[in-house]
Design a protein around this motif. Structure first.
Motif, PDB file in Angstrom:
ATOM      1  N   ASN A   7      48.061  43.548  35.762  1.00 53.55           N
ATOM      2  CA  ASN A   7      47.826  42.421  34.868  1.00 53.55           C
ATOM      3  C   ASN A   7      47.634  41.113  35.639  1.00 53.55           C
ATOM      4  O   ASN A   7      46.916  40.243  35.188  1.00 53.55           O
ATOM      5  CB  ASN A   7      48.957  42.300  33.862  1.00 53.55           C
ATOM      6  CG  ASN A   7      48.885  43.418  32.851  1.00 53.55           C
ATOM      7  OD1 ASN A   7      47.815  43.715  32.330  1.00 53.55           O
ATOM      8  ND2 ASN A   7      49.995  44.055  32.608  1.00 53.55           N
ATOM      9  N   MET A   8      48.292  41.006  36.764  1.00 55.98           N
ATOM     10  CA  MET A   8      48.069  39.842  37.621  1.00 55.98           C
ATOM     11  C   MET A   8      46.616  39.851  38.092  1.00 55.98           C
ATOM     12  O   MET A   8      45.985  38.810  38.172  1.00 55.98           O
ATOM     13  CB  MET A   8      49.034  39.858  38.808  1.00 55.98           C
ATOM     14  CG  MET A   8      49.021  38.578  39.583  1.00 55.98           C
ATOM     15  SD  MET A   8      49.552  37.190  38.600  1.00 55.98           S
ATOM     16  CE  MET A   8      51.271  37.243  38.931  1.00 55.98           C
ATOM     17  N   ASN A   9      46.095  41.031  38.377  1.00 53.75           N
ATOM     18  CA  ASN A   9      44.682  41.137  38.745  1.00 53.75           C
ATOM     19  C   ASN A   9      43.783  40.743  37.580  1.00 53.75           C
ATOM     20  O   ASN A   9      42.719  40.163  37.793  1.00 53.75           O
ATOM     21  CB  ASN A   9      44.342  42.550  39.223  1.00 53.75           C
ATOM     22  CG  ASN A   9      44.761  42.779  40.656  1.00 53.75           C
ATOM     23  OD1 ASN A   9      44.932  41.823  41.418  1.00 53.75           O
ATOM     24  ND2 ASN A   9      44.940  44.034  41.031  1.00 53.75           N
ATOM     25  N   ASN A  10      44.199  41.069  36.359  1.00 57.38           N
ATOM     26  CA  ASN A  10      43.431  40.634  35.190  1.00 57.38           C
ATOM     27  C   ASN A  10      43.387  39.115  35.114  1.00 57.38           C
ATOM     28  O   ASN A  10      42.342  38.526  34.828  1.00 57.38           O
ATOM     29  CB  ASN A  10      44.037  41.195  33.903  1.00 57.38           C
ATOM     30  CG  ASN A  10      43.792  42.676  33.745  1.00 57.38           C
ATOM     31  OD1 ASN A  10      42.893  43.235  34.374  1.00 57.38           O
ATOM     32  ND2 ASN A  10      44.598  43.309  32.915  1.00 57.38           N
ATOM     33  N   LEU A  11      44.503  38.493  35.376  1.00 56.90           N
ATOM     34  CA  LEU A  11      44.558  37.032  35.377  1.00 56.90           C
ATOM     35  C   LEU A  11      43.695  36.462  36.499  1.00 56.90           C
ATOM     36  O   LEU A  11      42.952  35.501  36.285  1.00 56.90           O
ATOM     37  CB  LEU A  11      46.012  36.559  35.508  1.00 56.90           C
ATOM     38  CG  LEU A  11      46.242  35.058  35.476  1.00 56.90           C
ATOM     39  CD1 LEU A  11      45.751  34.457  34.164  1.00 56.90           C
ATOM     40  CD2 LEU A  11      47.713  34.754  35.675  1.00 56.90           C
ATOM     41  N   ILE A  12      43.756  37.057  37.661  1.00 57.05           N
ATOM     42  CA  ILE A  12      42.933  36.596  38.788  1.00 57.05           C
ATOM     43  C   ILE A  12      41.451  36.761  38.461  1.00 57.05           C
ATOM     44  O   ILE A  12      40.647  35.853  38.707  1.00 57.05           O
ATOM     45  CB  ILE A  12      43.309  37.354  40.078  1.00 57.05           C
ATOM     46  CG1 ILE A  12      44.693  36.919  40.557  1.00 57.05           C
ATOM     47  CG2 ILE A  12      42.266  37.118  41.178  1.00 57.05           C
ATOM     48  CD1 ILE A  12      45.250  37.751  41.693  1.00 57.05           C
ATOM     49  N   ASP A  13      41.081  37.892  37.872  1.00 57.22           N
ATOM     50  CA  ASP A  13      39.680  38.113  37.491  1.00 57.22           C
ATOM     51  C   ASP A  13      39.221  37.102  36.441  1.00 57.22           C
ATOM     52  O   ASP A  13      38.101  36.582  36.517  1.00 57.22           O
ATOM     53  CB  ASP A  13      39.482  39.530  36.962  1.00 57.22           C
ATOM     54  CG  ASP A  13      39.602  40.584  38.042  1.00 57.22           C
ATOM     55  OD1 ASP A  13      39.464  40.232  39.239  1.00 57.22           O
ATOM     56  OD2 ASP A  13      39.834  41.762  37.694  1.00 57.22           O
ATOM     57  N   THR A  14      40.074  36.804  35.501  1.00 57.42           N
ATOM     58  CA  THR A  14      39.736  35.827  34.465  1.00 57.42           C
ATOM     59  C   THR A  14      39.534  34.450  35.082  1.00 57.42           C
ATOM     60  O   THR A  14      38.577  33.745  34.748  1.00 57.42           O
ATOM     61  CB  THR A  14      40.853  35.776  33.397  1.00 57.42           C
ATOM     62  OG1 THR A  14      41.035  37.084  32.860  1.00 57.42           O
ATOM     63  CG2 THR A  14      40.509  34.822  32.291  1.00 57.42           C
ATOM     64  N   ILE A  15      40.397  34.081  35.997  1.00 58.05           N
ATOM     65  CA  ILE A  15      40.272  32.774  36.652  1.00 58.05           C
ATOM     66  C   ILE A  15      39.013  32.726  37.524  1.00 58.05           C
ATOM     67  O   ILE A  15      38.328  31.703  37.575  1.00 58.05           O
ATOM     68  CB  ILE A  15      41.557  32.443  37.437  1.00 58.05           C
ATOM     69  CG1 ILE A  15      42.674  32.165  36.438  1.00 58.05           C
ATOM     70  CG2 ILE A  15      41.356  31.258  38.365  1.00 58.05           C
ATOM     71  CD1 ILE A  15      44.000  31.874  37.039  1.00 58.05           C
ATOM     72  N   LYS A  16      38.683  33.829  38.163  1.00 56.81           N
ATOM     73  CA  LYS A  16      37.440  33.885  38.952  1.00 56.81           C
ATOM     74  C   LYS A  16      36.223  33.700  38.046  1.00 56.81           C
ATOM     75  O   LYS A  16      35.277  32.994  38.400  1.00 56.81           O
ATOM     76  CB  LYS A  16      37.328  35.220  39.684  1.00 56.81           C
ATOM     77  CG  LYS A  16      38.173  35.349  40.910  1.00 56.81           C
ATOM     78  CD  LYS A  16      37.943  36.719  41.538  1.00 56.81           C
ATOM     79  CE  LYS A  16      38.822  36.983  42.715  1.00 56.81           C
ATOM     80  NZ  LYS A  16      38.593  38.324  43.285  1.00 56.81           N
ATOM     81  N   LYS A  17      36.256  34.331  36.881  1.00 56.72           N
ATOM     82  CA  LYS A  17      35.139  34.181  35.934  1.00 56.72           C
ATOM     83  C   LYS A  17      35.031  32.744  35.448  1.00 56.72           C
ATOM     84  O   LYS A  17      33.926  32.214  35.317  1.00 56.72           O
ATOM     85  CB  LYS A  17      35.329  35.135  34.752  1.00 56.72           C
ATOM     86  CG  LYS A  17      35.117  36.580  35.101  1.00 56.72           C
ATOM     87  CD  LYS A  17      35.402  37.483  33.911  1.00 56.72           C
ATOM     88  CE  LYS A  17      35.332  38.947  34.295  1.00 56.72           C
ATOM     89  NZ  LYS A  17      35.704  39.829  33.168  1.00 56.72           N
TER      90      LYS A  17
END
Length: 142
Positions: A7-17
């Motif tokens: 889920n931390m990766n989901n947050l990182i991916d969202t912030i990258k987007k």
């Protein structure tokens, strides 16, 4: 722990987007500025840029809502000081937002100047066309 990492990766991916969308907005605002500075810019070009900006803003709103949900769910909030990777991305986002603010202000100033000059030209043009003359009967004509 693995679940939290995913889920931390989901947050990182969202912030990258979000960061990518902000960079796209920056490019569009620079292009808009360039088009506004040109003397002969078609309205279609500017309208196309506005459409692209609207699409990006809609995506940005959706991603920001996703980011807020993920932050709330895992109790981590900006400036993400506990996570270096997130903190670095967040700093980039803040810097890009500041650049966007400056570009947007610059574009507004250019638009206002162009509008003022065009409006002033129309006022002068209309007063130039209104001239007082006499017709064949000797009466005043405007």
């Amino acid at each position: 722990m693995y679940f939290f990492y995913i889920n931390m990766n989901n947050l990182i991916d969202t912030i990258k987007k979000i960061e990518n969308i902000l960079y796209s907005l920056e490019r569009i605002l620079k292009q808009e500025c360039h088009n506004l500075l040109k003397s002969k810019t078609s309205n279609e070009e500017i309208l196309e840029l506005i459409k692209r900006k609207k699409i990006l803003f809609k995506k940005l709103i959706i991603l920001s809502q996703d980011r807020l949900c993920l932050e709330k769910e895992y109790n981590i909030f900006p400036p993400y000081e506990s996570n270096n990777k997130l903190n670095n991305y967040w700093k980039k986002i803040i810097n890009t937002c500041l650049i966007l603010r400056k570009l947007n202000l610059k574009n507004k100033i250019i638009m206002n100047k162009k509008f003022y000059l065009n409006q002033r030209f129309l006022e002068l043009s209309s007063s130039y066309k209104k001239s007082v003359t006499y017709n064949l009967d000797g009466n005043l004509e405007i």
